[in-house]
Design an enzyme around this catalytic site. Structure first.
Site, mmCIF file in Angstrom:
data_model
loop_
_atom_site.group_PDB
_atom_site.id
_atom_site.type_symbol
_atom_site.label_atom_id
_atom_site.label_comp_id
_atom_site.label_asym_id
_atom_site.label_seq_id
_atom_site.Cartn_x
_atom_site.Cartn_y
_atom_site.Cartn_z
ATOM 1 N N CYS A 1 0.876 -1.188 0.000
ATOM 2 C CA CYS A 1 0.000 0.000 0.000
ATOM 3 C C CYS A 1 0.907 1.230 0.000
ATOM 4 C CB CYS A 1 -0.971 -0.038 1.179
ATOM 5 S SG CYS A 1 -0.181 -0.022 2.803
ATOM 6 N N ASN B 1 2.322 1.441 4.407
ATOM 7 C CA ASN B 1 2.632 0.167 5.087
ATOM 8 C C ASN B 1 2.319 0.216 6.584
ATOM 9 O OD1 ASN B 1 5.577 -1.989 5.590
ATOM 10 N ND2 ASN B 1 3.466 -2.576 5.248
ATOM 11 N N CYS C 1 -1.382 0.680 7.460
ATOM 12 C CA CYS C 1 -2.827 0.390 7.599
ATOM 13 C C CYS C 1 -3.245 -0.822 6.768
ATOM 14 C CB CYS C 1 -3.669 1.599 7.193
ATOM 15 S SG CYS C 1 -3.368 3.081 8.167
ATOM 16 N N ARG C 2 -3.327 -0.638 5.442
ATOM 17 C CA ARG C 2 -3.924 -1.685 4.604
ATOM 18 C C ARG C 2 -3.026 -2.907 4.415
ATOM 19 N NH1 ARG C 2 -4.986 2.301 -0.235
ATOM 20 N NH2 ARG C 2 -3.136 3.200 0.753
ATOM 21 N N SER C 3 -1.768 -2.689 4.025
ATOM 22 C CA SER C 3 -0.942 -3.866 3.706
ATOM 23 C C SER C 3 -0.590 -4.711 4.940
ATOM 24 C CB SER C 3 0.299 -3.493 2.890
ATOM 25 O OG SER C 3 1.114 -2.579 3.560
ATOM 26 N N ASP D 1 -9.155 2.671 1.886
ATOM 27 C CA ASP D 1 -8.054 3.301 2.633
ATOM 28 C C ASP D 1 -8.625 3.919 3.910
ATOM 29 O OD1 ASP D 1 -6.011 4.767 3.690
ATOM 30 O OD2 ASP D 1 -5.515 5.849 1.846
#
Ligand code: 4NP
Length: 154
Positions: free
Chosen positions: A10, A13, A15-17, A125
């Site tokens: 993301c 690095n 939150c999402r990934s 996101d």
């Protein structure tokens, strides 16, 4: 033979990934598989930081401790190391495609392309959102991991 390897990418690095890495690790554990998993960001702002506290909370609630994860930036060698590099949205996919060396072995694709009804979609996101938004993100990455292993195992 080396173990299959997956990288999730993301922007920051944090939150999402890391949540995608956590969801895949959970499936890997559940199915007693041997995979290499990691996550990275296309941006450099959060290098060395632990995941966002809201991501930590959502992951813990789902049985995965990600408090020790450390953000890093994606590097060219990642394209030689990993079998799959999954981008969490289109802009990160564009970034990855533009930096991919010709010799790289990695298949680079959108994570949500793993989900038949969500092809081309971005993972939400949640950075400027609420804990609820992190929950939504978790559901998406969990669904992607479900389909990945469904195809891998059967
Ligand atoms: P991530 O979320 O890419 O899912 O880790 C973000 C983290 C940081 C920023 C944006 C998104 N930022 O603007 O610093």
């Amino acid at each position: 033979m080396s173990v299959p390897s997956l990288l999730f990418v993301c922007l920051g690095n944090i939150c999402r990934s890391p949540l995608a890495e956590a969801a895949f690790r959970r499936q890997i554990e559940e199915h007693k598989l041997d995979f290499l998993c990691d996550s990275a960001g296309t941006g450099a702002w959060h290098i060395g930081e632990a995941p966002d506290r809201r991501a930590q909370k959502i992951a813990l609630e789902n049985g995965i401790d990600i408090r020790h994860y450390k953000a890093r930036q994606v590097i060219k060698q990642d394209f030689e190391i990993f079998d799959y590099i999954f981008a969490l949205d289109q802009s990160n996919l564009n970034h990855l495609t533009s930096m991919a060396p010709k010799s790289g072995k990695a298949k680079v694709m959108l994570l949500m392309d793993l989900v038949p009804s969500c092809k081309g979609e971005a993972v939400n996101d949640p950075y400027y959102g609420s804990l609820e938004d992190f929950g939504k993100t978790w559901k998406q990455v969990q669904t992607a991991s479900y389909y990945f292993f469904k195809n891998f195992l059967y």
